[in-house]
Design a protein around this motif. Structure first.
Motif, PDB file in Angstrom:
ATOM      1  N   SER A 186      11.223 -16.275-103.244  1.00  0.00           N
ATOM      2  CA  SER A 186       9.960 -15.734-103.741  1.00  0.00           C
ATOM      3  C   SER A 186       9.381 -16.627-104.820  1.00  0.00           C
ATOM      4  O   SER A 186       9.985 -16.810-105.884  1.00  0.00           O
ATOM      5  N   VAL A 188       6.821 -15.784-106.475  1.00  0.00           N
ATOM      6  CA  VAL A 188       6.465 -14.850-107.545  1.00  0.00           C
ATOM      7  C   VAL A 188       7.663 -14.628-108.470  1.00  0.00           C
ATOM      8  O   VAL A 188       7.529 -14.604-109.694  1.00  0.00           O
ATOM      9  N   ASP A 189       8.866 -14.464-107.884  1.00  0.00           N
ATOM     10  CA  ASP A 189      10.066 -14.334-108.716  1.00  0.00           C
ATOM     11  C   ASP A 189      10.265 -15.578-109.573  1.00  0.00           C
ATOM     12  O   ASP A 189      10.646 -15.479-110.754  1.00  0.00           O
ATOM     13  N   PHE A 192       7.924 -15.435-112.580  1.00  0.00           N
ATOM     14  CA  PHE A 192       8.345 -14.533-113.651  1.00  0.00           C
ATOM     15  C   PHE A 192       9.594 -15.044-114.355  1.00  0.00           C
ATOM     16  O   PHE A 192       9.791 -14.780-115.542  1.00  0.00           O
ATOM     17  N   ALA A 241       3.735  -6.182-116.552  1.00  0.00           N
ATOM     18  CA  ALA A 241       4.366  -7.181-115.686  1.00  0.00           C
ATOM     19  C   ALA A 241       4.523  -6.639-114.268  1.00  0.00           C
ATOM     20  O   ALA A 241       4.310  -7.360-113.287  1.00  0.00           O
ATOM     21  N   GLN A 242       4.889  -5.353-114.164  1.00  0.00           N
ATOM     22  CA  GLN A 242       5.059  -4.761-112.838  1.00  0.00           C
ATOM     23  C   GLN A 242       3.731  -4.683-112.100  1.00  0.00           C
ATOM     24  O   GLN A 242       3.681  -4.899-110.881  1.00  0.00           O
ATOM     25  N   ARG A 245       3.067  -8.094-110.643  1.00  0.00           N
ATOM     26  CA  ARG A 245       3.926  -8.303-109.465  1.00  0.00           C
ATOM     27  C   ARG A 245       3.365  -7.580-108.244  1.00  0.00           C
ATOM     28  O   ARG A 245       3.295  -8.139-107.139  1.00  0.00           O
ATOM     29  N   GLU A 246       2.991  -6.330-108.434  1.00  0.00           N
ATOM     30  CA  GLU A 246       2.484  -5.533-107.314  1.00  0.00           C
ATOM     31  C   GLU A 246       1.183  -6.107-106.775  1.00  0.00           C
ATOM     32  O   GLU A 246       0.958  -6.131-105.554  1.00  0.00           O
ATOM     33  N   ALA A 249       2.008  -9.234-104.756  1.00  0.00           N
ATOM     34  CA  ALA A 249       2.626  -8.876-103.479  1.00  0.00           C
ATOM     35  C   ALA A 249       1.591  -8.353-102.488  1.00  0.00           C
ATOM     36  O   ALA A 249       1.690  -8.598-101.278  1.00  0.00           O
ATOM     37  N   GLN A 255      -2.367 -15.727-103.992  1.00  0.00           N
ATOM     38  CA  GLN A 255      -1.339 -16.120-104.949  1.00  0.00           C
ATOM     39  C   GLN A 255      -1.602 -17.506-105.519  1.00  0.00           C
ATOM     40  O   GLN A 255      -1.480 -17.726-106.730  1.00  0.00           O
ATOM     41  N   HIS A 349      14.804  -5.142-117.543  1.00  0.00           N
ATOM     42  CA  HIS A 349      13.549  -5.464-116.860  1.00  0.00           C
ATOM     43  C   HIS A 349      12.563  -4.310-116.988  1.00  0.00           C
ATOM     44  O   HIS A 349      11.381  -4.495-117.307  1.00  0.00           O
TER      45      HIS A 349
END
Length: 370
Positions: A186, A188-189, A192, A241-242, A245-246, A249, A255, A349
């Protein structure tokens, strides 16, 4: 954590100001913890009395402050001109030793003064966000799923410009240089993990390895949260942050566009066994903080009035905590923001992702400080 009685700090000196600076619009959301009625001041630090009670820390703090003192003994003697406050390395060490003596002998009262930092709005309001060390699944070699590299820093001559995020992540600017440490599934991972600055990776054979901060590419940091608010993609009150991420995704086709707005890129180093901050000492969960060293020197002992949140991330109050300035970060600039280390793994987290609220921060110094 057991807490001794704590009264409010009583200002000795209040400096008025006519500055029109306030908080960044991206931080202006309901129940953000900001005291809008606090008086403005011109100076970076405001001298106040130490309260008659301090929040007594738990046992993990003892190890953290021992590491802090070792760091201060290791660095060269120097002075820090912090606007209206002159601080020396010896002042920082003396403050740490006073707190250490008090922790070991609670009947002793530390001989310290408190200096409140001006904050983001010159009213003392400091945004307190959270960071943590994630555990991420990776592979030694790339395959169809695990194909996004985590890199060591290129070994280039001093002053040689390094590529930005878009060139590295989307154009393969570092391909074929043997800089890959591991491959994730990922991008995205990875992003972060860059923001966090360090993390634990777990390979397919069960091996775990700590990746620590290994340098940056020298490009300016830009917050994705602010970008998404400015573009009207996420409401200011819902930003976390969440939420980022959402959104990423849910919008894979965008992205590259959004992630590339932050050209800063972080590289990793290997070999350490514990998460370590910029002061090169192990981070202490719930006590270590990342700061801007130009306004809060590394090695400082801080008193923080930090946000207390419920399970939904709503602010329900504040609590006082002793904090250790042991880290720094590309997103931590100026007197209005510190990053509070929450620990390793998913629980850390969760708590780190909720924090974005305002509190107050005091630098603790010996009474002899100028």
């Amino acid at each position: 954590m057991s807490v001794k009685p704590l009264l409010l700090l009583i200002p000795i000196l209040v400096l008025s100001a006519c500055s029109t600076r306030e908080i960044d619009p991206s931080n202006d959301f309901p129940n953000n913890g900001r005291d809008e009625q606090a008086q403005k001041r011109e100076s970076l630090y405001l001298s106040e009395r130490l309260p008659p009670g301090l929040p007594y820390p738990d046992a993990t703090f003892i190890t953290g402050i021992e590491q802090q003192i070792r760091y201060l003994e290791r660095i060269s003697a120097t002075s820090y001109q912090l606007d209206n406050l002159l601080v020396t390395r010896d002042d920082l060490r003396a403050a740490a030793e006073e707190i250490q003596t008090w922790v070991n002998h609670p009947t002793y009262w530390p001989q310290l003064s408190a200096y409140q930092i001006a904050g983001q709005d010159q009213r003392g309001n400091v945004q307190i966000t959270g960071y943590y060390v994630p555990v991420m699944s990776v592979r030694h070699q790339a395959d169809d799923e695990y194909r996004y590299p985590l890199y060591r820093k290129p070994n280039v001559a001093k002053g040689t410009p390094l590529p930005d995020r878009e060139a590295i992540d989307f154009e393969g600017a570092l391909d074929g240089q043997g800089l890959e440490i591991a491959y994730s599934n990922s991008l995205v991972d990875n992003f972060f993990l860059h923001v966090q600055g360090s993390g634990v990776v777990e390979f397919e054979d069960g091996e775990r390895r700590l990746l620590s901060w290994g340098g940056v590419n020298g490009h300016a940091y830009r917050s994705l949260g602010k970008v998404l608010i400015e573009k009207g993609e996420i409401d200011r009150a819902d930003m976390s942050a969440q939420a980022i991420r959402e959104w990423l995704a849910a919008h894979p086709e965008r992205q590259r566009e959004i992630m590339s707005t932050n050209p800063s890129y972080l590289f990793f180093s290997e070999g350490l066994t514990q998460p370590v901050g910029a002061a090169n000492v192990p981070l202490t969960p719930l006590y270590s903080v990342a700061v801007d060293p130009s306004v809060i020197p590394l090695g400082s002992i801080l008193l923080g009035e930090v946000p207390k949140l419920d399970q939904q991330g709503n602010l329900v109050g504040h609590e006082f905590r002793l904090l250790l300035a042991q880290d720094k970060g590309g997103a931590i600039k100026g007197p209005g923001h510190i990053d509070w280390y929450q620990g390793i793994g998913e629980a850390a987290h969760f708590h780190a992702g909720q924090l974005k609220h305002f509190g107050r921060v005091w630098l603790l110094l010996p009474r002899s400080a100028k």
